[in-house]
Design an enzyme around this catalytic site. Sequence first.
Site, PDB file in Angstrom:
ATOM      1  N   GLY A  53       7.646   4.150   1.724  1.00  0.00           N
ATOM      2  CA  GLY A  53       8.121   5.342   2.422  1.00  0.00           C
ATOM      3  C   GLY A  53       9.621   5.462   2.300  1.00  0.00           C
ATOM      4  O   GLY A  53      10.264   4.727   1.541  1.00  0.00           O
ATOM      5  N   VAL A  64       5.248  -0.497   2.916  1.00  0.00           N
ATOM      6  CA  VAL A  64       4.133  -0.753   3.813  1.00  0.00           C
ATOM      7  C   VAL A  64       3.143  -1.698   3.125  1.00  0.00           C
ATOM      8  O   VAL A  64       2.731  -1.444   1.996  1.00  0.00           O
ATOM      9  CB  VAL A  64       3.421   0.564   4.210  1.00  0.00           C
ATOM     10  N   ASP A  71       8.314  15.065  10.796  1.00  0.00           N
ATOM     11  CA  ASP A  71       7.947  14.797   9.396  1.00  0.00           C
ATOM     12  C   ASP A  71       6.431  14.917   9.190  1.00  0.00           C
ATOM     13  O   ASP A  71       5.798  14.021   8.646  1.00  0.00           O
ATOM     14  CB  ASP A  71       8.448  13.398   8.995  1.00  0.00           C
ATOM     15  N   GLY A  80      11.272   2.110   3.862  1.00  0.00           N
ATOM     16  CA  GLY A  80      10.773   0.770   3.642  1.00  0.00           C
ATOM     17  C   GLY A  80       9.432   0.759   2.948  1.00  0.00           C
ATOM     18  O   GLY A  80       8.953   1.789   2.472  1.00  0.00           O
ATOM     19  N   ILE A  90       0.815  -1.216   0.000  1.00  0.00           N
ATOM     20  CA  ILE A  90       0.000   0.000   0.000  1.00  0.00           C
ATOM     21  C   ILE A  90       0.843   1.258   0.000  1.00  0.00           C
ATOM     22  O   ILE A  90       0.335   2.352  -0.156  1.00  0.00           O
ATOM     23  CB  ILE A  90      -1.014   0.039   1.161  1.00  0.00           C
ATOM     24  N   GLY A  91       2.131   1.138   0.153  1.00  0.00           N
ATOM     25  CA  GLY A  91       2.917   2.358   0.092  1.00  0.00           C
ATOM     26  C   GLY A  91       4.395   2.090   0.216  1.00  0.00           C
ATOM     27  O   GLY A  91       4.822   1.021   0.675  1.00  0.00           O
ATOM     28  N   LYS A  97       4.926  -2.183   8.270  1.00  0.00           N
ATOM     29  CA  LYS A  97       6.026  -1.449   7.638  1.00  0.00           C
ATOM     30  C   LYS A  97       7.285  -2.307   7.735  1.00  0.00           C
ATOM     31  O   LYS A  97       7.774  -2.593   8.825  1.00  0.00           O
ATOM     32  CB  LYS A  97       6.230  -0.115   8.338  1.00  0.00           C
TER      33      LYS A  97
END
Length: 984
Positions: free
Chosen positions: A658, A663, A792, A661, A655-656, A678
């Site tokens: 970053g 996710v 962040d 790493g 799903i992502g 993650k």
Amino acid sequence: MRALCSQACASLSIPILLSILTCMIPTRCMSSPAMAAYSEDAPDKFTLISLKNHIALDPFGVMSSWNDSLPFCNWTGVRCSRRHKERVTFLNLMDHQLVGSIPASIGNLSFLQYLYLGSNGFWGRIPPEVGRLYRLKYLNLSHNAIEGEIPPNLTSCSELLGMDLTGNKLTDNHLQGTIPAAVGKMSRLEFLKISGNNFYGNIPPSVYNLTSLFYLDVGNNRLHGEIQPDIGFTLPNLEGLYVGRNSFTGNIPVSLPNATGLGLGRLVLFKNELTNLKDDAFSFMSSLTNCSGLRLLDISMNQFEGELPPSVSNFSSELEWLILGSNQISGKIPRGIESLKGITRLDMSRNVIMGVIPENIGKLHTLLEVDLSHNKISGAIPASFGNISQLTRLSLQENSLQGNIPSSIGSCRQLETLNLSSNNLTGTIPAEVVTLPFMSISFHLARNLLNGPLPQELGNMSSLVELDVSDNRLSGVIPPTLGECIMLERLDLGNNLFEGSIPSSLSALKSLHLLDLGRNKLSGQIPKYLQNFTLLQDLNLSFNNLEGEVPYDGLFRNVSAISVTGNSRLCGGTEELELPPCKIHRKKKQRTLEFVIPLTIMCFLLFACFIISLIRLRKSGSKRPSAPSIKEHFPKVSYFQIQQATDNFSSSNLIGEGSYGSVYKGILGEERMMVAVKVLNLRRKGAFKSFIAECEALRSIRHRNLVKIVTTCSSIDSKGADFKALVYEFMHNGSLDEWLHPKEDQPEVTKSEVRPDLRNLSLVQRLKAALDMALAIDYLHNQCETSIVHGDLKPSNILFDHDMTAHLGDFGLAKFLPSASPDNCSANQSSSTGVKGTVGYVPPEYGTGGKASMPGDVYSFGVLLLEMFTGKRPTDGMFKDGMTLQEYAKIALHGRVEEIVEPSLLQEAQAHWSHREVVESSRAHFHGENVKSSRATTAKIDCLIALLRLGVLCSLENPNERMKMKDVATELSEIRAKFHGERT
Ligand SMILES: *[C@@H]1O[C@H](CO)[C@@H](O)[C@H](O)[C@H]1NC(C)=O
Ligand SMILES: *[C@@H]1O[C@H](CO)[C@@H](O)[C@H](O)[C@H]1NC(C)=O
């Protein structure tokens, strides 16, 4: 040579250019033969340059193409005639936020047919020279800041078909009275829109001679007098008539439906003093059935009376708005109403409607808002309301409705406000109805005959601002789950039969302004936490069985704000309450010794605890950079379990990605818990450190607006390499970034699970998310054992759970700040290394070697706030050459906020308040131009102004000038309170 001259010309200062323009064929230019030749050659180019030089501000740089690198006919917004090569026929600079004035020389563009300067910041007057544009067909100067009168010379534009001057500051000419009668000379005019100005007096008779007129909008001025009764005959082509928000009197022009027949599509008369003929039994309504194109009918807030004819159900099937509120209309809601298949707003409030609500109202699936309040409607609430799945507002208060509240209303999942107060409803409150996830505005069941308990499912309505169930016969205890509705500002449970004590969970309701628990059977003590409710202004605990000491602090110091009478066993409180003193105080002297001894022991114990915890803190402090301490806090999972949960890290679960790493979503363990995993890319420099930072941060903190970590995994993968993963609660509704920028590529979250029913975030939802984030950051900064800097903050790190509560995630860059004790500084070593973050959100001082700091988070939060309400990323291509998102917002704060905020936030205003709104909200389309709705409510604009101002103040260049997060949270909460206060 020519190029040289034009360059020289373009670089002349405005005053010099002005002097050139005022002498029209300027001697200064004459003195240069090249210049003279040039202006003869291309007079229109010369005029365009003068227009450019009258523009003081061009935030998007749209006029930057207006230079010699392109032929002037190719400049942005300019088009020339095909036959007469260098003559401008079309000039469109709509909606570019230009600020400046319109030069008189515009009158030299003698071939111009279309002049669109709307939705900018043009000020000053309409130069009478516009009257020289005798080929002009369309003139749009809407939504600027233009003053003065409509120049009589404009009537020389005899070809004019459409004129839109909406939303300026135009006034009447005091010598001539009102809208200049000369407007009537523009005999070909089809479209006349002058709403939202300061015009006064009558509509001049000559306007009724404009036989071609199909659209007339004079709404929201100060006009009065009668609308000519034969308007339908003199203006037979009329398709839209908007006269709302003036002071027109007399009868409604019956000629309108009769003569215009098929054509009439929009009739907006609201907020005048219009009446109908007394003895015609409201035949006007019946005759509207002739108008087969009718889409909008708003006659609210006038003095119409008579029975609503059953033929209302024969209105055009295209009808979207039927707004009849605040008149003296009687009769029943016709059973045939189901045939209005396209209706979205039905408002018959504040009339004298009788009879029942027909069951088949549930067939109107397109309905968004129903307001039948303040009538004499009886019978039961039809269960069929549950079939209207899109319904956002249901207002049935102040009628004579009976029977139970149908549990089917719980199927209206989009409902934001429900008001059933002041009826004769009986039975219990169905649990289904109190679990509506979007119920965010108000939930009112007051003044009925309801009994039974308040369902504990109530805690699901966590966005709710107002809950009023007062004056019923509700019993049982106050459900502790009520403490989950932390957005509540008004909570009224007064005059029921509630018993038991006031639950301690209510201590979470810090946003409360009003709390009424009076006239119940509550017992126990008055909770001390009420002293800390800083926003509370009105507290009623009277006529219960409360006992013990009344607190002294906070609100309790102000006797006029509290009521505790009618509780016979209370003591203490401030002297004005005149309650008996509590025993402890009276016997103070005698008891001194009894106190001193336990006090000494307690002090000693506290001191011992302090020392022990200090020692432990030091130990854990020195241990901090190592991972093992995490084990104690989370049950560990194996590599194998994670591999299974994510279907062997399948790409369909990714799903992502970053910075450190990837996710994955997954289903973990036998409990089949939805999680986000993650997986750290340990080859990436800094990934291990980020793992530690995140574990450490999430280990010690807990807050409803922070993502919850479920477990961690520190293991060896199938290839024997180190493997580290963090497992979080899954957030079903994706990130704020996906909601704010749905179509664009996500910079970090590439394959997010964007839900099919993804819709725009409303202002209410954005406001809530912003407040949620402010509370989360305030918690990190000020309420943790050791202050934590997130480092962040950005939209992709803000995640929404199933009920759209925002959670702050990704603590990979989080830092602990050194505590006051200098020995503890070692725990902080990571923040001395170079600070990373995300471009656009990183404060300027980080770039120059500054350490991660709380003001740094405040900066990022400011940028985030601006992004949330303008819809623009700080990295948007338009922000260059020194223009930043902050600067952009700052400029707009000078009266131009409407133009930079996310447009959907203003449109939404129409859905909620349109009957109170100016007529142009219904948007006739003026030649496909995207004319912005002129005014959302002032409440909405005020709120947006306050938000942008806050965003600007948070993201100031100088870290020392930025606000503190605590103050930001308070300010946001006040903005929100004010907004909710004004809109209802
Ligand atoms: C200017 O516009 C015309 C017509 O659109 C086009 O043919 C021409 O190539 C353009 N010239 C330049 C320099 O862009
Ligand atoms: C306005 O119109 C009058 C009459 O037609 C004319 O004499 C005058 O020059 C016009 N003014 C401007 C500024 O064009």
